[in-house]
Enzyme design. Structure first.
Site, mmCIF file in Angstrom:
data_model
loop_
_atom_site.group_PDB
_atom_site.id
_atom_site.type_symbol
_atom_site.label_atom_id
_atom_site.label_comp_id
_atom_site.label_asym_id
_atom_site.label_seq_id
_atom_site.Cartn_x
_atom_site.Cartn_y
_atom_site.Cartn_z
ATOM 1 N N ASN A 1 -9.491 -5.641 -6.030
ATOM 2 C CA ASN A 1 -9.650 -4.098 -6.322
ATOM 3 C C ASN A 1 -10.410 -3.601 -5.966
ATOM 4 O OD1 ASN A 1 -9.040 -1.254 -6.656
ATOM 5 N ND2 ASN A 1 -9.025 -1.775 -9.006
ATOM 6 N N GLY A 2 -10.277 -2.389 -4.380
ATOM 7 C CA GLY A 2 -11.418 -1.716 -4.139
ATOM 8 C C GLY A 2 -10.728 -2.103 -2.046
ATOM 9 N N GLU B 1 4.663 16.054 -5.098
ATOM 10 C CA GLU B 1 4.744 15.217 -5.873
ATOM 11 C C GLU B 1 6.221 13.737 -6.535
ATOM 12 O OE1 GLU B 1 0.723 14.166 -7.880
ATOM 13 O OE2 GLU B 1 2.120 16.063 -8.869
ATOM 14 N N TRP C 1 -1.689 -1.804 -4.404
ATOM 15 C CA TRP C 1 -1.705 -0.372 -4.231
ATOM 16 C C TRP C 1 -1.778 -0.918 -2.047
ATOM 17 C CZ3 TRP C 1 -3.539 4.060 -1.129
ATOM 18 C CH2 TRP C 1 -2.358 5.081 -1.274
ATOM 19 N N LYS D 1 3.529 19.078 -8.152
ATOM 20 C CA LYS D 1 4.206 19.182 -8.971
ATOM 21 C C LYS D 1 5.698 18.806 -8.967
ATOM 22 C CE LYS D 1 1.806 17.699 -11.979
ATOM 23 N NZ LYS D 1 0.938 17.464 -11.110
ATOM 24 N N GLU E 1 -0.677 24.022 -7.639
ATOM 25 C CA GLU E 1 -0.383 23.142 -8.651
ATOM 26 C C GLU E 1 1.347 23.169 -8.713
ATOM 27 O OE1 GLU E 1 -1.408 20.996 -9.462
ATOM 28 O OE2 GLU E 1 -0.811 20.033 -11.486
ATOM 29 N N HIS F 1 2.287 37.085 5.875
ATOM 30 C CA HIS F 1 1.301 37.099 7.303
ATOM 31 C C HIS F 1 1.919 35.486 7.649
ATOM 32 C CE1 HIS F 1 -1.153 40.480 6.514
ATOM 33 N NE2 HIS F 1 -1.264 40.291 5.382
ATOM 34 N N CYS G 1 -5.090 -0.333 -7.109
ATOM 35 C CA CYS G 1 -4.975 -1.852 -7.371
ATOM 36 C C CYS G 1 -4.986 -2.442 -9.076
ATOM 37 C CB CYS G 1 -5.585 -2.458 -6.995
ATOM 38 S SG CYS G 1 -4.894 -2.016 -5.335
ATOM 39 N N ARG H 1 -0.516 3.259 -12.064
ATOM 40 C CA ARG H 1 -2.155 2.996 -11.580
ATOM 41 C C ARG H 1 -1.421 3.104 -10.254
ATOM 42 N NH1 ARG H 1 -7.038 1.895 -13.445
ATOM 43 N NH2 ARG H 1 -8.205 1.415 -10.675
ATOM 44 N N LYS I 1 -1.931 6.358 -9.515
ATOM 45 C CA LYS I 1 -2.695 6.985 -10.898
ATOM 46 C C LYS I 1 -4.102 7.429 -10.167
ATOM 47 C CE LYS I 1 -2.927 9.688 -14.754
ATOM 48 N NZ LYS I 1 -2.545 11.249 -14.108
HETATM 49 C C1 G6P Z 1 -4.249 11.020 -7.812
HETATM 50 C C2 G6P Z 1 -3.163 11.421 -8.934
HETATM 51 C C3 G6P Z 1 -3.208 13.023 -8.712
HETATM 52 C C4 G6P Z 1 -4.891 13.024 -9.555
HETATM 53 C C5 G6P Z 1 -5.687 12.751 -8.085
HETATM 54 C C6 G6P Z 1 -7.246 12.990 -8.607
HETATM 55 O O1 G6P Z 1 -3.977 11.583 -6.690
HETATM 56 O O2 G6P Z 1 -2.330 10.466 -8.787
HETATM 57 O O3 G6P Z 1 -2.825 13.159 -10.785
HETATM 58 O O4 G6P Z 1 -5.321 15.001 -9.298
HETATM 59 O O5 G6P Z 1 -6.053 11.214 -7.960
HETATM 60 O O6 G6P Z 1 -7.608 12.381 -9.008
HETATM 61 P P1 G6P Z 1 -8.273 12.807 -10.847
HETATM 62 O O7 G6P Z 1 -8.726 11.424 -11.314
HETATM 63 O O8 G6P Z 1 -10.038 12.237 -9.863
HETATM 64 O O9 G6P Z 1 -8.560 13.565 -11.584
#
Ligand code: G6P
Length: 612
Positions: A101-102, A492, A77, A489, A485, A508, A2, A27, A607
């Site tokens: 927010n929170g 996501e 969100w 990606k 990673e 395995h 949010c 965000r 985000k």
């Molecule tokens: C969310 C974001 C990711 C990020 C993760 C951890 O899932 O979409 O891109 O890696 O949070 O966030 P941070 O701000 O702690 O790196």
């Protein structure tokens, strides 16, 4: 997650609220809303809410010709209750509007108490309880600011809030605890928002609120107090964030821009070592020498992409600094019994510095007596950075795309510096090795720029497998986290289901999945594990799997039917994961383009994950 924008100014603030929300879109959100106070005649709240994009809210504001000098706005969100107009903020309780927010952890208890007093809830949110609670408080505490403070005293959890009231139309009240919020001092009024990017349109003068602060914004000034009413002064900063940094410019997407900004972001992050000389542990803070010298173990805590950075660092820290290192997902660590060890350096990695689980894991480690703490973070004023004894702020610049790219590679650069500093303080780094590692780090921006030149070939690959439903990523050693990673990606942003395995684990289990419909992407640098990896690739080929191999200058893997090879420009030793991940970022980006997904704002993701 949010985002909040608040404004009171001698102008129509509706466009400011909407532009602020647009800047907070990154965000992550699923609905948006705003409330303004019409102050001519009897003050009256007007609220607009929309599911989906801020553009929808802007269209409603246009259609109604909305204009006002004071207002609050929000991107939501969903946590409590589905994304819907009913659950979108602001929430109203007879003449009062609240954005939040929170997460309010005791909202059910508050809700039952308020329902017993006759309050009717129209949403499933925790926020609505704040609005009704404030309304209830105002019956005995007529001053809005004091009533907000009394309300906050009853909230358990994390919040940043903005409040408007018809009975007190000349001020907006904001407060924060656990969720970010800053004030903006403009030429024509006062503003508040979840981050600086939302306010650059009106001002660079910002005041970072601290946890527990409550602030009142008026046309002629502002004041900040603690929640108990004690006045406090908070410094006014001039933000150095440039408006360009949050504009798309020539790029189609923020993710693309951020991938291509990596040479610059790495150069900025490594600026302190650019001038020659050795590695200085003080890069991590004044007490770094003492703390690093007393470090017997390293525990890295993080989430998501930042966790993958930690996994790579484990290989570096153990092989170069010879210090035992474990890496744990923050949301797991915070809830398990572990054996605390005061000689452990606790490293938290977070691009946002706001991730609720990482912050809680850090606080948990400290509560167990582990006070040697270090934050690696991209936001200097964030909650996580304020909690640690040592810190290293990466200089990636604002990252808007939800999928982390330049924040990740700069985290890796910071972790490489940490490895060298730990090794040096503990007498495990010869002058020769130090010079060699630093020379590699200094050359990194150029090396990454060369990887970016591979984009056309990678795009070609992405075209071929974007139609697939699954993909398997393989890596070994310090490139296994890079395979993780790469898979993260891809899922996501393209929604292709992807898994990563250390290549030795192939037989395995995952080998059972391999056929021509399952592209296998292998990270195959010319390191000591290459021969082993080649055997793993043969196993895939023998089952009819289609291989996409990211080799590098020295990896001799023959191209053949079903085996596509791309050679990275150079083999980069210990820092090779930083180069290899860039090609995987490009692969995901182009696969998402082919699929037509929302690259920068993937569905359901945020985000900054400010809730558990
Ligand atoms: C969310 C974001 C990711 C990020 C993760 C951890 O899932 O979409 O891109 O890696 O949070 O966030 P941070 O701000 O702690 O790196």
């Amino acid at each position: 997650m949010c985002g909040i924008v608040t404004a009171i100014a001698r102008r129509n603030i509706v466009p400011v609220l909407l532009e602020g929300l647009r800047k907070l879109e990154y965000r992550g959100y699923d609905s948006a809303g705003l409330a303004v106070l019409k102050t001519e005649g009897t003050p009256q709240l007007q609220r607009l809410r929309a599911v989906g994009r801020v553009a929808e809210l802007a269209a409603q504001a246009d259609a109604t010709g909305l204009s006002a000098e004071i207002g609050i706005a929000h991107t939501r969100w969903a946590t409590h209750g589905v994304p819907s107009e009913r659950n979108a903020h602001p929430h109203i309780s007879a003449g009062l509007a609240v954005v939040h927010n929170g997460i309010i952890e005791n909202f059910e208890e508050l809700r039952s108490g308020l329902q017993a007093k006759g309050y009717k809830f129209t949403s499933e949110t925790d926020t609505e309880a704040i609005a009704h609670l404030l309304h209830d408080k105002l019956k005995s505490i007529p001053d809005l600011f004091d009533a907000v403070r009394a309300t906050l005293a009853e909230l358990v959890g994390a919040y940043a809030i903005g409040v408007l009231s018809e009975t007190d139309p000349n001020r907006a009240i904001v407060a924060r605890k656990g969720s970010p919020l800053l004030l903006g001092i403009g030429e024509d009024g006062y503003y508040a928002a979840s981050d600086t990017a939302a306010l650059l349109q009106v001002t660079r003068k910002v005041v970072y609120l601290e946890d527990g602060d409550v602030a009142e914004l008026r046309l002629d000034g502002y004041r900040v107090t603690l929640q108990d009413g004690t006045p406090v002064e908070r410094a006014v900063n001039i933000s150095s964030l440039s408006a360009d940094a949050v504009e798309l410019g020539k790029y189609r997407h923020y993710m693309q821009k951020e991938i291509f900004e990596q040479p610059q972001a790495l150069g900025n992050t490594l600026e302190m070592i650019a001038g020659g000389g050795g590695i200085s542990p003080q890069l991590f803070g004044a007490d770094a020498v003492g703390i690093f010298g007393a470090t017997r173990r390293v525990l890295i805590l993080a989430c998501g992409t930042s966790y993958h950075a930690g996994l790579v660092a484990r290989y570096w820290i153990e092989s170069v600094a010879k210090i035992s290192c474990t890496v744990e997902i923050a949301s797991e660590y915070r809830y398990r019994d572990s054996v605390p060890d005061p000689e452990t350096l606790v490293v938290v990695i977070s691009q946002s510095g706001e991730t609720a689980d990482t912050l809680a894991a850090l606080k948990f480690a400290k509560s167990l007596g582990m006070n040697k703490t270090l934050a690696i973070c991209n936001v200097p004023e964030s909650a996580i950075v304020r909690e640690t004894a040592l810190r290293f702020v990466t200089r990636a610049g604002p990252e808007i795309g939800v999928a982390s790219t330049k924040a990740f590679t700069t985290q890796l650069a910071a972790l490489a510096l940490l490895t060298l500093a730990l090794a040096k303080v503990n007498g495990r780094l010869s002058d020769e090795d130090e010079a060699m590692h630093l020379a590699h780090l200094r050359h990194l921006p150029v090396a990454v720029a060369k990887v970016l030149e591979l984009e056309p070939e990678i795009e070609g690959w992405a075209q071929r497998f974007a139609s697939k439903h699954h993909a398997l990523f393989l890596g070994r050693g310090m490139h296994y986290p890079i395979a993780l990673e790469g898979a993260l990606k891809l899922k996501e942003i393209s929604y292709i289901h992807a898994e990563a395995y250390p290549a030795g684990e192939l037989k395995h289990g995952p080998l059972a999945l391999v056929d021509k419909e399952m592209p296998v992407i292998a990270v195959a640098p010319a390191d000591s594990l290459l021969e082993k990896l080649k055997s793993n690739l043969q196993e895939v080929k023998a089952r009819g799997g289609e291989l996409y191999v990211f080799a590098d200058a020295g990896s001799e893997i023959p191209q053949s039917e079903g085996v596509h090879i791309l050679h990275m420009p150079e083999h980069y030793g210990l820092l090779s994961p930083i180069l290899h991940v860039v090609s995987l970022q490009l692969l995901s980006y182009h696969a998402a383009l082919v699929k037509g997904t929302d690259v920068d704002k993937p569905r359901n993701l945020a985000k900054s994950v400010t809730v558990e």
